[in-house]
Every structure is written in C-alpha cells, then in structure tokens.
Design a protein around this motif. Structure first.
Motif, short mmCIF file in Angstrom:
data_model
loop_
_atom_site.label_atom_id
_atom_site.label_comp_id
_atom_site.label_asym_id
_atom_site.label_seq_id
_atom_site.Cartn_x
_atom_site.Cartn_y
_atom_site.Cartn_z
N GLY A 246 0.96 -1.17 0.00
CA GLY A 246 -0.10 -0.14 0.10
C GLY A 246 0.89 1.16 0.10
N LEU A 247 2.01 1.30 0.68
CA LEU A 247 2.92 2.47 0.75
C LEU A 247 3.49 2.59 -0.48
CD1 LEU A 247 4.64 2.01 4.22
CD2 LEU A 247 2.80 3.08 3.65
N VAL A 248 3.99 1.45 -1.24
CA VAL A 248 4.64 1.48 -2.53
C VAL A 248 3.66 2.04 -3.31
CG1 VAL A 248 5.70 0.14 -4.25
CG2 VAL A 248 6.31 -0.30 -2.08
N ALA A 249 2.34 1.70 -3.50
CA ALA A 249 1.37 1.90 -4.46
C ALA A 249 0.98 3.38 -4.40
CB ALA A 249 0.10 0.98 -4.31
N ARG A 250 0.80 3.83 -3.32
CA ARG A 250 0.61 5.43 -2.94
C ARG A 250 1.66 6.36 -3.42
NH1 ARG A 250 0.32 9.94 -1.02
NH2 ARG A 250 2.59 9.64 -0.72
N GLN A 251 2.69 5.93 -3.03
CA GLN A 251 4.09 6.75 -3.31
C GLN A 251 4.35 6.84 -4.81
OE1 GLN A 251 5.50 8.78 -1.66
NE2 GLN A 251 7.60 9.10 -2.33
N SER A 252 4.04 5.54 -5.64
CA SER A 252 4.23 5.47 -6.99
C SER A 252 3.42 6.48 -7.80
CB SER A 252 3.87 4.04 -7.36
OG SER A 252 2.58 3.84 -7.54
N VAL A 253 2.04 6.91 -7.34
CA VAL A 253 1.40 7.86 -7.99
C VAL A 253 1.42 9.08 -7.33
CG1 VAL A 253 0.08 6.08 -9.25
CG2 VAL A 253 -0.77 6.76 -6.86
N SER A 254 2.42 9.54 -6.82
CA SER A 254 2.47 10.81 -6.15
C SER A 254 3.36 11.67 -7.02
CB SER A 254 3.31 10.70 -4.88
OG SER A 254 4.58 10.44 -4.96
N GLU A 255 3.34 13.21 -6.71
CA GLU A 255 4.05 13.98 -7.28
C GLU A 255 5.42 13.84 -7.26
OE1 GLU A 255 2.96 17.89 -5.84
OE2 GLU A 255 0.85 17.86 -6.64
N PHE A 256 6.13 12.84 -6.29
CA PHE A 256 7.43 12.74 -6.30
C PHE A 256 7.87 12.22 -7.73
CE2 PHE A 256 10.68 9.45 -5.37
CZ PHE A 256 11.40 10.18 -4.67
N ASN A 257 7.08 11.32 -8.41
CA ASN A 257 7.28 10.46 -9.26
C ASN A 257 7.05 11.16 -10.73
OD1 ASN A 257 8.69 8.22 -8.46
ND2 ASN A 257 6.99 7.80 -7.42
N ASP A 258 6.67 12.40 -10.64
CA ASP A 258 6.12 13.01 -12.01
C ASP A 258 7.43 13.14 -12.93
OD1 ASP A 258 4.09 15.58 -10.91
OD2 ASP A 258 3.71 13.54 -11.57
N ALA A 259 8.67 12.65 -12.53
CA ALA A 259 9.79 12.82 -13.74
C ALA A 259 9.58 11.65 -14.67
CB ALA A 259 11.30 12.59 -13.11
N GLN A 260 8.73 10.63 -14.03
CA GLN A 260 8.46 9.27 -15.02
C GLN A 260 6.84 9.64 -15.23
OE1 GLN A 260 9.91 8.26 -11.96
NE2 GLN A 260 12.03 8.82 -12.90
N ALA A 261 6.30 10.70 -15.58
CA ALA A 261 4.86 10.91 -15.53
C ALA A 261 4.10 10.23 -16.31
CB ALA A 261 4.63 12.38 -16.10
N LEU A 262 3.24 9.47 -15.83
CA LEU A 262 2.19 8.68 -16.66
C LEU A 262 1.34 9.48 -17.67
CD1 LEU A 262 0.24 6.94 -13.36
CD2 LEU A 262 1.55 5.89 -15.26
N SER A 263 0.99 8.99 -18.89
CA SER A 263 0.43 9.77 -19.65
C SER A 263 -0.85 10.60 -19.10
CB SER A 263 -0.46 8.58 -20.86
OG SER A 263 -1.40 9.44 -21.45
N LYS A 264 -1.04 11.53 -19.58
CA LYS A 264 -1.98 12.58 -18.89
C LYS A 264 -3.45 11.97 -19.08
CE LYS A 264 0.97 15.63 -17.77
NZ LYS A 264 1.50 15.57 -16.20
N ASN B 51 5.92 13.26 6.30
CA ASN B 51 5.53 14.21 5.12
C ASN B 51 5.07 13.53 3.69
OD1 ASN B 51 6.14 16.81 6.56
ND2 ASN B 51 8.46 15.87 6.79
N PRO B 52 4.09 12.98 3.81
CA PRO B 52 3.72 12.17 2.11
C PRO B 52 3.67 13.12 1.13
CG PRO B 52 1.88 12.42 3.84
CD PRO B 52 2.86 12.93 4.57
N THR B 53 4.20 12.69 0.00
CA THR B 53 4.12 13.51 -1.05
C THR B 53 2.52 13.61 -1.65
OG1 THR B 53 6.37 12.68 -1.50
CG2 THR B 53 5.26 13.90 -3.08
N PRO B 54 2.17 14.83 -1.99
CA PRO B 54 0.89 14.77 -2.60
C PRO B 54 0.70 13.80 -3.76
CG PRO B 54 1.65 16.92 -2.00
CD PRO B 54 2.74 16.12 -1.89
N LEU B 55 -0.61 13.26 -4.00
CA LEU B 55 -0.95 12.50 -5.12
C LEU B 55 -0.83 13.24 -6.51
CD1 LEU B 55 -3.77 10.59 -3.64
CD2 LEU B 55 -1.72 9.67 -3.89
N ASN B 56 -0.61 12.50 -7.43
CA ASN B 56 -0.49 13.50 -8.62
C ASN B 56 -1.90 13.42 -9.16
OD1 ASN B 56 -0.77 11.25 -10.39
ND2 ASN B 56 1.31 10.65 -10.67
N THR B 57 -2.07 14.19 -10.37
CA THR B 57 -3.31 14.40 -10.79
C THR B 57 -4.05 13.31 -11.52
OG1 THR B 57 -2.80 15.56 -12.70
CG2 THR B 57 -2.99 16.91 -11.03
N ASN B 58 -3.10 12.01 -11.67
CA ASN B 58 -3.87 10.89 -12.37
C ASN B 58 -4.83 10.07 -11.47
OD1 ASN B 58 -0.61 11.29 -13.56
ND2 ASN B 58 -2.22 10.48 -15.43
#
Length: 323
Positions: free
Chosen positions: A137-155, A214-221
């Motif tokens: 669950g921690l891995v999943a949430r962090q994977s779709v956070s703004e922390f990982n925007d460098a490898q951004a998912l398709s919009k 300090n959890p990184t905010p989720l990205n807009t996906n």
C-alpha cells in the motif's frame, strides 16, 4: 539495552511483514472464460501475471481496464493468484507487480511508476486500478505521487488507487530505528541492526521518519483513493484441534494504519473492516469475503450477477478452502 533493541528490531521482521499462511490454490479459472480475449502480448520489468508460470509475458486485452496488485513483505505475485481469479470471474483482467521488499519504499515506488507509465503506453484504455496490500500500500501510494512526476504517466491515464492494511502511520515496532541519538550512543550498532533486519527501507518505516511524516501529494492521475483499514485486534490466523488460537493475525494497529494528513484528503474514502492482516486478502483456508464486499461497494470490483452467485461460491471454495 542492546539486547532489547535487537529484539525490537527482530519484531519488525517477524511481526510487521511475515505471512506464514499457506498459499491459496489459484488456477481454478485456468482458461479465464469470463475475461475478454487477449490481443496484446508484451513484457514490462517488474510486472507479471499473478500466477506461478514460466511465461513472463503479459497477455491482456488492450482495450479493457487493468487491475494491478502490489504485494506486501515476503510475498510475491503468486500470493494473489487466487484473488486474480476472483477478478477474472467478474471479467476483470489483473497483473501483479513484483519488487524487493527490502529495498527503499521510495525506490520500489519509482520502479512501479515507470512500469505503470510503460503499461499506459501499451494499452488503449485510460483506466488502471492499483491495489496494494500492507507495505504494498505504501509502495502503491508513493508510486502515483508528485514525487514520481519525472516518469509521468500519460495525462489521459486515470488511476483508481486502493490500499489494504497499509501502515501509513509508520511501524511502531521500528520506532527506535528513527532515534538518531540512539544510533550515536550505540556507536552505529543499532543502525546496523535495523538495516540487517529490514533492509534499505529502515529509515522510511519509523513513525517519525520524513517519509511517513511528510507524504508527497498524489498526482493528478489519481481520480479516487479507497483506504481500507483493518481492525486486527483479537484476530486469529491458526487454531489448534480444540479451537484455541495458536497464531494471531495481528500485524498493524489502526493507529499504525492512520495518518493525520492522508486521512483528511477529500479524495480519500475510508473503510474499516474487522479482519486479520492475512484474513482480509485470503489464504488457503479463508476466502476474502470482507475484502470482496468492500471492493464491490467501492466500485473496484464488479458486482456478482445474481444468477452466478452459486458458481462464485463454488469458485471461492475451490480457491481458498483447504480440503
């Protein structure tokens, strides 16, 4: 003092992650009769079918939504082969993500993010569901956070996130691993013990770690987030012949699964279930009825048609009940 600290560290490994229950059977729907026919075959590092098969390639229908399952500690894709069959019965295709649970959680999350980005490029649908259990669950949430925007998912990609029994508040038994003064006082011995027991993630899992606090905010996906908490008090994993509990199913408290920031997000919908840590996802003797109910109520798993209720019960008996 050192002996106490070493025992506490061992508790992190033995009580916070381990899953000693036998694997559920899986494979009862080998031909997957309810799934759309696959029309795409490809490989993505870290992703596989949720079965113990030699073929590492993914066989999916590129136009249908995909559900991705992320395991917790000491587990693998094979642990969720039965749950994958449950989804298949409802016409939903699943794949699993494998990672080294001793790596830093943020590193595993970055790997998952890259895999999700590649998956989103391969398929035509814009719907991906990510379900993570325990540390997954921690891995999943962090994977779709703004922390990982460098490898951004398709919009265009829309992520439905669900976590189960995730220790978002940090693992209490590892709290001493976050005490810097103690590492200094022990001349680095506690650092070595923490790392030896839990791996590279030892700095991330204490309740007062930066990762937890300090959890990184989720990205807009991410369009929705179902956070399933388990009340694991007085639960049992194994009984003796007289019905006495000989192995409990308690891993994380509700406090360890709570977070003052995440729990207040508007996108987060919470469900608290009275269930053990293993019971909630099922093992060889317990079907995950409670999890299925919550996932169906939340729209993460399709409803079971009335005319197929009996067939579904038969399937659960094949998958989870040891004869």
């Amino acid at each position: 003092m050192l002996r106490i600290l070493m025992c506490a560290s061992l508790c992190v490994a033995l009580n916070s992650c381990v899953n000693r229950s036998p694997l559920p059977a899986g494979g009862a729907l080998e031909n997957k009769p309810y799934l759309p026919a696959p029309d795409l075959v490809f490989e993505i590092e870290g992703m596989s079918h949720c079965t113990s098969v030699d073929d590492a390639r993914l066989h999916i229908n590129k136009g249908e939504p995909v559900t991705l399952i992320v395991h917790g500690c000491f587990l693998s894709a094979g642990r969720f082969r039965a749950l994958a069959d449950v989804f298949a019965f409802h016409g939903q295709q699943t794949i699993c993500f494998n990672y080294d649970d001793r790596d830093r959680i943020s590193d595993s999350a970055a790997q998952l993010n890259q895999a999700l980005a590649k998956l989103s490029e391969k398929i035509d649908t814009d719907q991906i569901t990510v379900i993570g259990h325990s540390q997954g669950g921690l891995v999943a949430r962090q994977s779709v956070s703004e922390f990982n925007d460098a490898q951004a998912l398709s919009k265009k990609t829309k992520i439905s996130l669900a976590t189960i029994s995730g220790p978002f508040g940090g693992i209490e038994s590892s709290k001493h691993c976050g005490w810097r003064w103690l590492h200094l006082a022990s001349f680095g011995i506690t650092t070595a013990v923490c790392q030896a027991v839990t791996g590279s993630k030892w700095t991330e899992i204490p309740p007062d770690s930066r990762f937890i606090q300090n959890p990184t905010p989720l990205n807009t996906n991410v369009v929705r987030f179902l956070k399933i908490n388990t009340d694991e008090t007085e639960t049992c994993r194994r009984h003796d012949a007289e019905g006495r509990c000989i192995e409990d199913d308690y891993v994380f408290s509700l406090a360890e699964q709570s977070h003052p920031v995440l729990d207040q997000l508007e996108i987060v919908k919470q469900a608290t279930v009275k269930a053990g840590h293993v019971e909630i996802v099922g093992d060889s003797i317990t079907a995950p009825d409670k999890l299925i109910r919550v996932l169906q109520q939340g729209g993460y798993m399709r409803d079971t048609p009335a005319e197929r209720q009996a067939a579904f019960r038969d399937l659960l008996d094949q998958l989870y009940v040891m004869n």
